[in-house]
Motif scaffolding. Structure first.
Motif, PDB file in Angstrom:
ATOM      1  N   LYS A  85       2.370  12.613  10.689  1.00 31.13           N
ATOM      2  CA  LYS A  85       1.590  13.469   9.792  1.00 31.13           C
ATOM      3  C   LYS A  85       1.595  12.900   8.378  1.00 31.13           C
ATOM      4  O   LYS A  85       0.569  12.914   7.688  1.00 31.13           O
ATOM      5  CB  LYS A  85       2.166  14.884   9.789  1.00 31.13           C
ATOM      6  N   ALA A  86       2.734  12.401   7.949  1.00 28.35           N
ATOM      7  CA  ALA A  86       2.843  11.840   6.601  1.00 28.35           C
ATOM      8  C   ALA A  86       1.995  10.587   6.442  1.00 28.35           C
ATOM      9  O   ALA A  86       1.287  10.427   5.447  1.00 28.35           O
ATOM     10  CB  ALA A  86       4.304  11.535   6.280  1.00 28.35           C
ATOM     11  N   ARG A 106      -2.922   7.399   4.832  1.00 32.54           N
ATOM     12  CA  ARG A 106      -4.119   6.626   5.175  1.00 32.54           C
ATOM     13  C   ARG A 106      -5.372   7.245   4.561  1.00 32.54           C
ATOM     14  O   ARG A 106      -6.246   6.531   4.069  1.00 32.54           O
ATOM     15  CB  ARG A 106      -4.264   6.543   6.695  1.00 32.54           C
ATOM     16  N   GLU A 107      -5.450   8.579   4.566  1.00 29.27           N
ATOM     17  CA  GLU A 107      -6.616   9.249   3.985  1.00 29.27           C
ATOM     18  C   GLU A 107      -6.718   8.995   2.484  1.00 29.27           C
ATOM     19  O   GLU A 107      -7.809   8.926   1.929  1.00 29.27           O
ATOM     20  CB  GLU A 107      -6.531  10.747   4.255  1.00 29.27           C
ATOM     21  N   ARG A 108      -5.561   8.844   1.817  1.00 27.68           N
ATOM     22  CA  ARG A 108      -5.567   8.616   0.373  1.00 27.68           C
ATOM     23  C   ARG A 108      -5.749   7.148  -0.003  1.00 27.68           C
ATOM     24  O   ARG A 108      -6.274   6.828  -1.068  1.00 27.68           O
ATOM     25  CB  ARG A 108      -4.263   9.132  -0.237  1.00 27.68           C
ATOM     26  N   ILE A 109      -5.301   6.245   0.883  1.00 24.15           N
ATOM     27  CA  ILE A 109      -5.291   4.822   0.533  1.00 24.15           C
ATOM     28  C   ILE A 109      -6.512   4.077   1.063  1.00 24.15           C
ATOM     29  O   ILE A 109      -7.105   3.246   0.357  1.00 24.15           O
ATOM     30  CB  ILE A 109      -4.010   4.146   1.080  1.00 24.15           C
ATOM     31  N   ASP A 133       0.830  -1.210   0.000  1.00 24.29           N
ATOM     32  CA  ASP A 133       0.000   0.000   0.000  1.00 24.29           C
ATOM     33  C   ASP A 133       0.861   1.255   0.000  1.00 24.29           C
ATOM     34  O   ASP A 133       0.538   2.239  -0.665  1.00 24.29           O
ATOM     35  CB  ASP A 133      -0.910   0.021   1.246  1.00 24.29           C
ATOM     36  N   LEU A 134       1.960   1.198   0.756  1.00 30.36           N
ATOM     37  CA  LEU A 134       2.763   2.396   0.977  1.00 30.36           C
ATOM     38  C   LEU A 134       4.252   2.036   0.952  1.00 30.36           C
ATOM     39  O   LEU A 134       4.658   1.038   1.551  1.00 30.36           O
ATOM     40  CB  LEU A 134       2.394   3.011   2.330  1.00 30.36           C
ATOM     41  N   VAL A 135       5.048   2.879   0.275  1.00 31.91           N
ATOM     42  CA  VAL A 135       6.493   2.662   0.191  1.00 31.91           C
ATOM     43  C   VAL A 135       7.213   3.896   0.741  1.00 31.91           C
ATOM     44  O   VAL A 135       6.949   5.020   0.307  1.00 31.91           O
ATOM     45  CB  VAL A 135       6.942   2.415  -1.260  1.00 31.91           C
ATOM     46  N   PHE A 136       8.117   3.658   1.699  1.00 28.34           N
ATOM     47  CA  PHE A 136       9.011   4.712   2.194  1.00 28.34           C
ATOM     48  C   PHE A 136      10.285   4.615   1.365  1.00 28.34           C
ATOM     49  O   PHE A 136      11.046   3.647   1.498  1.00 28.34           O
ATOM     50  CB  PHE A 136       9.297   4.516   3.685  1.00 28.34           C
ATOM     51  N   LYS A 167       1.504   3.787  -3.222  1.00 28.79           N
ATOM     52  CA  LYS A 167       1.686   5.173  -2.809  1.00 28.79           C
ATOM     53  C   LYS A 167       3.087   5.300  -2.200  1.00 28.79           C
ATOM     54  O   LYS A 167       3.580   4.370  -1.556  1.00 28.79           O
ATOM     55  CB  LYS A 167       0.630   5.587  -1.797  1.00 28.79           C
ATOM     56  N   VAL A 168       3.711   6.455  -2.409  1.00 23.47           N
ATOM     57  CA  VAL A 168       5.106   6.642  -2.009  1.00 23.47           C
ATOM     58  C   VAL A 168       5.268   7.855  -1.103  1.00 23.47           C
ATOM     59  O   VAL A 168       4.668   8.907  -1.351  1.00 23.47           O
ATOM     60  CB  VAL A 168       6.004   6.796  -3.260  1.00 23.47           C
ATOM     61  N   ILE A 169       6.063   7.686  -0.048  1.00 21.31           N
ATOM     62  CA  ILE A 169       6.560   8.793   0.761  1.00 21.31           C
ATOM     63  C   ILE A 169       8.076   8.820   0.570  1.00 21.31           C
ATOM     64  O   ILE A 169       8.756   7.851   0.908  1.00 21.31           O
ATOM     65  CB  ILE A 169       6.212   8.625   2.246  1.00 21.31           C
TER      66      ILE A 169
END
Length: 232
Positions: free
Chosen positions: A110-111, A116-119, A51-54, A76-78
């Protein structure tokens, strides 16, 4: 609360260890992979997206900007980097956020809240009540009456404005059925109604005459939620 799978891609040991620690402190994140080599990470994510990649930017063989383009919209990427000059290019690639090292826990939270709001999917509409079994019959409990739930071994005590109701079930199962926008797990043994919260004193929450402890594992995410929603 939806759990997001996440992966760390970074060739620096210390930032990578710090992110792992932050993820372990965040209840809605589940770490599914840690990579130092971006090519190995790309192959793994093509097989099973997260779901998310740092994602670090400055890496050998393939930098983070190139890797993000190859990943497309599958994850999704941070971005996590020590170099602020890539920020504009990063946002043009539609990343969730851009974290500058060294990353503080507050900025990390915060990030991931933005992620979470987007995914996370839009919550399904839930009934405004629970049906629970107690004393041999099924009782209706209106959600707006529920102040908090307390785990008592194999039972859960539902503390409502009308009194206490005992039901034979697990608090984990209760957490799954309660709407996440109204109720939050703050301790291994407690779920509270956000609307019933009257104050926070050190590591406990006041609800009427009751004081609910805040568990260390849940504290960071709970305090971030309070800040985002301006509840107190």
């Amino acid at each position: 609360m939806a759990v997001l799978s996440c992966v760390i891609i970074d060739d620096e040991p210390l930032p990578k260890a710090l992110l792992q620690d932050y993820i372990l402190q965040t209840p809605f994140l589940q770490l599914t992979g840690v990579f130092s080599n971006p090519l190995e990470a790309l192959a793994a994510l093509q097989q099973q997206p997260a779901d998310l990649v740092f994602l670090d930017i400055q890496m050998p063989e393939l930098n983070g900007l190139q890797l993000k383009q190859l990943l497309g919209n599958h994850c999704k990427v941070i971005f996590t980097t020590a170099y602020p000059q890539y920020a504009l290019e990063g946002y043009e690639l539609d990343v969730v956020d851009y974290l500058l090292k060294p990353i503080s826990l507050e900025r990390f939270l915060k990030a991931v809240a933005k992620a979470r709001e987007r995914i996370a999917p839009v919550p399904e509409k839930t009934a405004p009540f629970l049906l629970v079994k107690t004393d041999g019959w099924t009782q209706k409990v209106n959600l707006h009456d529920l102040l908090f739930a307390e785990s008592l071994k194999e039972y859960v005590a539902l503390h409502t404005v009308r009194g206490k109701i005992m039901t034979l079930q697990s608090i984990r199962r209760l957490e799954e059925v309660l709407p996440a926008e109204q109720f939050v797990r703050v301790h291994k043994s407690f779920i509270i109604a956000l609307s019933g919260m009257e104050g926070i004193e050190r590591n406990r929450i006041r609800i009427g005459s009751h004081y609910i402890p805040i568990g260390e594992h849940y504290k960071a995410a709970f305090m971030d939620l309070i800040a985002r929603k301006n509840l107190l």
